[in-house]
Scaffold this motif. Sequence first.
Motif, PDB file in Angstrom:
ATOM      1  N   VAL A 229      -2.478  35.386 -12.094  1.00 38.42           N
ATOM      2  CA  VAL A 229      -1.993  34.832 -13.354  1.00 38.42           C
ATOM      3  C   VAL A 229      -3.151  34.192 -14.122  1.00 38.42           C
ATOM      4  O   VAL A 229      -3.267  34.339 -15.349  1.00 38.42           O
ATOM      5  N   ASN A 230      -4.031  33.494 -13.397  1.00 35.49           N
ATOM      6  CA  ASN A 230      -5.179  32.871 -14.046  1.00 35.49           C
ATOM      7  C   ASN A 230      -6.086  33.926 -14.662  1.00 35.49           C
ATOM      8  O   ASN A 230      -6.522  33.799 -15.819  1.00 35.49           O
ATOM      9  N   TYR A 231      -6.375  34.999 -13.916  1.00 39.16           N
ATOM     10  CA  TYR A 231      -7.241  36.045 -14.453  1.00 39.16           C
ATOM     11  C   TYR A 231      -6.605  36.712 -15.668  1.00 39.16           C
ATOM     12  O   TYR A 231      -7.286  36.988 -16.665  1.00 39.16           O
ATOM     13  N   ALA A 232      -5.298  36.963 -15.599  1.00 38.64           N
ATOM     14  CA  ALA A 232      -4.611  37.583 -16.729  1.00 38.64           C
ATOM     15  C   ALA A 232      -4.768  36.739 -17.986  1.00 38.64           C
ATOM     16  O   ALA A 232      -5.015  37.260 -19.079  1.00 38.64           O
ATOM     17  N   GLY A 233      -4.642  35.413 -17.840  1.00 39.73           N
ATOM     18  CA  GLY A 233      -4.778  34.535 -18.988  1.00 39.73           C
ATOM     19  C   GLY A 233      -6.194  34.462 -19.520  1.00 39.73           C
ATOM     20  O   GLY A 233      -6.423  34.496 -20.730  1.00 39.73           O
ATOM     21  N   VAL A 234      -7.165  34.401 -18.609  1.00 42.41           N
ATOM     22  CA  VAL A 234      -8.569  34.288 -19.020  1.00 42.41           C
ATOM     23  C   VAL A 234      -9.063  35.590 -19.644  1.00 42.41           C
ATOM     24  O   VAL A 234      -9.758  35.596 -20.664  1.00 42.41           O
ATOM     25  N   ALA A 235      -8.688  36.716 -19.025  1.00 44.88           N
ATOM     26  CA  ALA A 235      -9.205  38.010 -19.470  1.00 44.88           C
ATOM     27  C   ALA A 235      -8.365  38.636 -20.577  1.00 44.88           C
ATOM     28  O   ALA A 235      -8.822  39.562 -21.248  1.00 44.88           O
ATOM     29  N   GLY A 236      -7.133  38.151 -20.768  1.00 47.45           N
ATOM     30  CA  GLY A 236      -6.265  38.733 -21.781  1.00 47.45           C
ATOM     31  C   GLY A 236      -5.581  40.003 -21.341  1.00 47.45           C
ATOM     32  O   GLY A 236      -5.095  40.779 -22.161  1.00 47.45           O
ATOM     33  N   ASP A 237      -5.514  40.256 -20.036  1.00 50.96           N
ATOM     34  CA  ASP A 237      -4.850  41.447 -19.507  1.00 50.96           C
ATOM     35  C   ASP A 237      -3.404  41.100 -19.187  1.00 50.96           C
ATOM     36  O   ASP A 237      -3.113  40.463 -18.170  1.00 50.96           O
ATOM     37  N   VAL A 238      -2.472  41.531 -20.043  1.00 49.06           N
ATOM     38  CA  VAL A 238      -1.072  41.114 -19.912  1.00 49.06           C
ATOM     39  C   VAL A 238      -0.227  42.107 -19.126  1.00 49.06           C
ATOM     40  O   VAL A 238       0.995  41.971 -19.069  1.00 49.06           O
ATOM     41  N   ASN A 239      -0.839  43.110 -18.522  1.00 53.50           N
ATOM     42  CA  ASN A 239      -0.073  44.116 -17.787  1.00 53.50           C
ATOM     43  C   ASN A 239       0.716  43.463 -16.655  1.00 53.50           C
ATOM     44  O   ASN A 239       0.132  42.887 -15.731  1.00 53.50           O
ATOM     45  N   PRO A 240       2.058  43.558 -16.691  1.00 55.01           N
ATOM     46  CA  PRO A 240       2.871  42.835 -15.699  1.00 55.01           C
ATOM     47  C   PRO A 240       2.850  43.417 -14.297  1.00 55.01           C
ATOM     48  O   PRO A 240       3.412  42.811 -13.387  1.00 55.01           O
ATOM     49  N   ILE A 241       2.225  44.567 -14.076  1.00 55.03           N
ATOM     50  CA  ILE A 241       2.124  45.073 -12.702  1.00 55.03           C
ATOM     51  C   ILE A 241       1.285  44.129 -11.849  1.00 55.03           C
ATOM     52  O   ILE A 241       1.291  44.224 -10.624  1.00 55.03           O
ATOM     53  N   HIS A 242       0.572  43.202 -12.513  1.00 52.94           N
ATOM     54  CA  HIS A 242      -0.272  42.261 -11.784  1.00 52.94           C
ATOM     55  C   HIS A 242       0.433  40.936 -11.497  1.00 52.94           C
ATOM     56  O   HIS A 242      -0.181  40.055 -10.892  1.00 52.94           O
ATOM     57  N   TRP A 243       1.693  40.795 -11.927  1.00 54.52           N
ATOM     58  CA  TRP A 243       2.379  39.532 -11.639  1.00 54.52           C
ATOM     59  C   TRP A 243       3.900  39.648 -11.578  1.00 54.52           C
ATOM     60  O   TRP A 243       4.570  38.712 -11.177  1.00 54.52           O
ATOM     61  N   ASN A 245       7.092  41.636  -9.909  1.00 52.72           N
ATOM     62  CA  ASN A 245       7.484  42.563  -8.847  1.00 52.72           C
ATOM     63  C   ASN A 245       8.273  43.757  -9.376  1.00 52.72           C
ATOM     64  O   ASN A 245       8.071  44.898  -8.953  1.00 52.72           O
ATOM     65  N   GLY A 246       9.217  43.486 -10.302  1.00 57.72           N
ATOM     66  CA  GLY A 246      10.072  44.547 -10.796  1.00 57.72           C
ATOM     67  C   GLY A 246       9.307  45.624 -11.533  1.00 57.72           C
ATOM     68  O   GLY A 246       9.532  46.826 -11.326  1.00 57.72           O
ATOM     69  N   VAL A 247       8.390  45.234 -12.413  1.00 59.10           N
ATOM     70  CA  VAL A 247       7.605  46.208 -13.159  1.00 59.10           C
ATOM     71  C   VAL A 247       6.667  46.962 -12.216  1.00 59.10           C
ATOM     72  O   VAL A 247       6.470  48.176 -12.356  1.00 59.10           O
ATOM     73  N   ALA A 248       6.106  46.264 -11.244  1.00 66.95           N
ATOM     74  CA  ALA A 248       5.238  46.932 -10.271  1.00 66.95           C
ATOM     75  C   ALA A 248       6.011  48.022  -9.530  1.00 66.95           C
ATOM     76  O   ALA A 248       5.503  49.126  -9.309  1.00 66.95           O
ATOM     77  N   ALA A 249       7.249  47.728  -9.158  1.00 64.06           N
ATOM     78  CA  ALA A 249       8.076  48.714  -8.453  1.00 64.06           C
ATOM     79  C   ALA A 249       8.365  49.914  -9.348  1.00 64.06           C
ATOM     80  O   ALA A 249       8.314  51.074  -8.894  1.00 64.06           O
ATOM     81  N   LEU A 250       8.686  49.684 -10.622  1.00 62.85           N
ATOM     82  CA  LEU A 250       8.958  50.785 -11.550  1.00 62.85           C
ATOM     83  C   LEU A 250       7.725  51.657 -11.758  1.00 62.85           C
ATOM     84  O   LEU A 250       7.837  52.850 -12.044  1.00 62.85           O
ATOM     85  N   ALA A 251       6.558  51.058 -11.628  1.00 61.38           N
ATOM     86  CA  ALA A 251       5.311  51.814 -11.761  1.00 61.38           C
ATOM     87  C   ALA A 251       4.952  52.564 -10.485  1.00 61.38           C
ATOM     88  O   ALA A 251       3.910  53.229 -10.420  1.00 61.38           O
TER      89      ALA A 251
END
Length: 342
Positions: A229-243, A245-251
């Motif tokens: 979550v910290n990296y997503a905020g710092v880097a601006g990467d909002v892809n939810p597969i990184h935080w 569970n549901g979206v990660a499973a769909l992917a």
Amino acid sequence: MSETLSDVTELVGHRYRADDHYEVGREKIREYARAVQDFHPVHWSEDAARELGYTGLVTPTTFLSTAAMLANRKLFETVVVGYDVFVQTDQVFELYKPVCTGDRLISDVEISAARRIAGKDQLTVTNTFVDLTGDVVQIMHTTIIGVTAEEADGGIGGAIDGVIMNGVDSPSPGSAAGLFPTAPLVDSSPHLSGESRNRVPRTTIRFADIAAGMELPARTARITRGDLVNYAGVAGDVNPIHWHNGVAALAGLPDVIAHGMLTMGLGAGFVTAWAGDPGALLRYGVRLSNYTIVESDTAGEVEFSGRIKSVDPETGTAVVIIIAKSAGRKIFGLATAEIRLG
């Protein structure tokens, strides 16, 4: 986006220059260094940076990936469209000049390659960062595969829309808060300064003391959901597969996974910590072959090791092979770092 090869290859050569510059901030350097667990003093202490001959805090190797996201967002909103998820496969950093606090950089953005592999579209986006004098500071090549909702789980598009914060479009390697306006690429070609290649490095490892086959001290990095979550905020990467569970499973993923760029940042820090001078790195390339799973109640681990593949006495450089494993799986298919030693 049509799924035919001819349509994908027609994108090659599309390019523009970001109309505004990216100014490197001191606290942003520290935030990013913390996010990739890189605690070399030059990223944190101005006195330590000056001792190694820098004008200010030095950015970690992969830092400008955050600026590239801003510069690339228009590309993924208006040109590379029709995909729901992007999977990063390869990343190359060519380093020509140290990036320090206060530097103002402009990015040229170009689709430099495109092809269709196993029924999926693969694109390479090249970011050329120049400073206000026209010197090339860094060139990044990012290779991604676009996946549509039909190729993943059909519900992934709606799931992403339901969890992305307001004001941010569906995730892509170009997604980030904020937007660079764009202008046509100028005709005058930027020139390579080669400052990093000409600079006398102040490494703690001396070229005279290394040889091909030498191994680097191993390092293990731990990654928690909080780190993601910290990296997503710092880097601006909002892809939810990184935080999420549901979206990660769909992917089609077994669980939430760490950002590829986060693991690359850890790998770069592994090499520069060994060398002792982050500005001595000349090239860093990674091909991703697997991912680091980060469960909700346990930390994921990445084990880094490396060895010197070759040395060049004429240039005082060495090529390091980097091995990264998580849960027994190699997450770097091929990773190399070229570094100039004192």
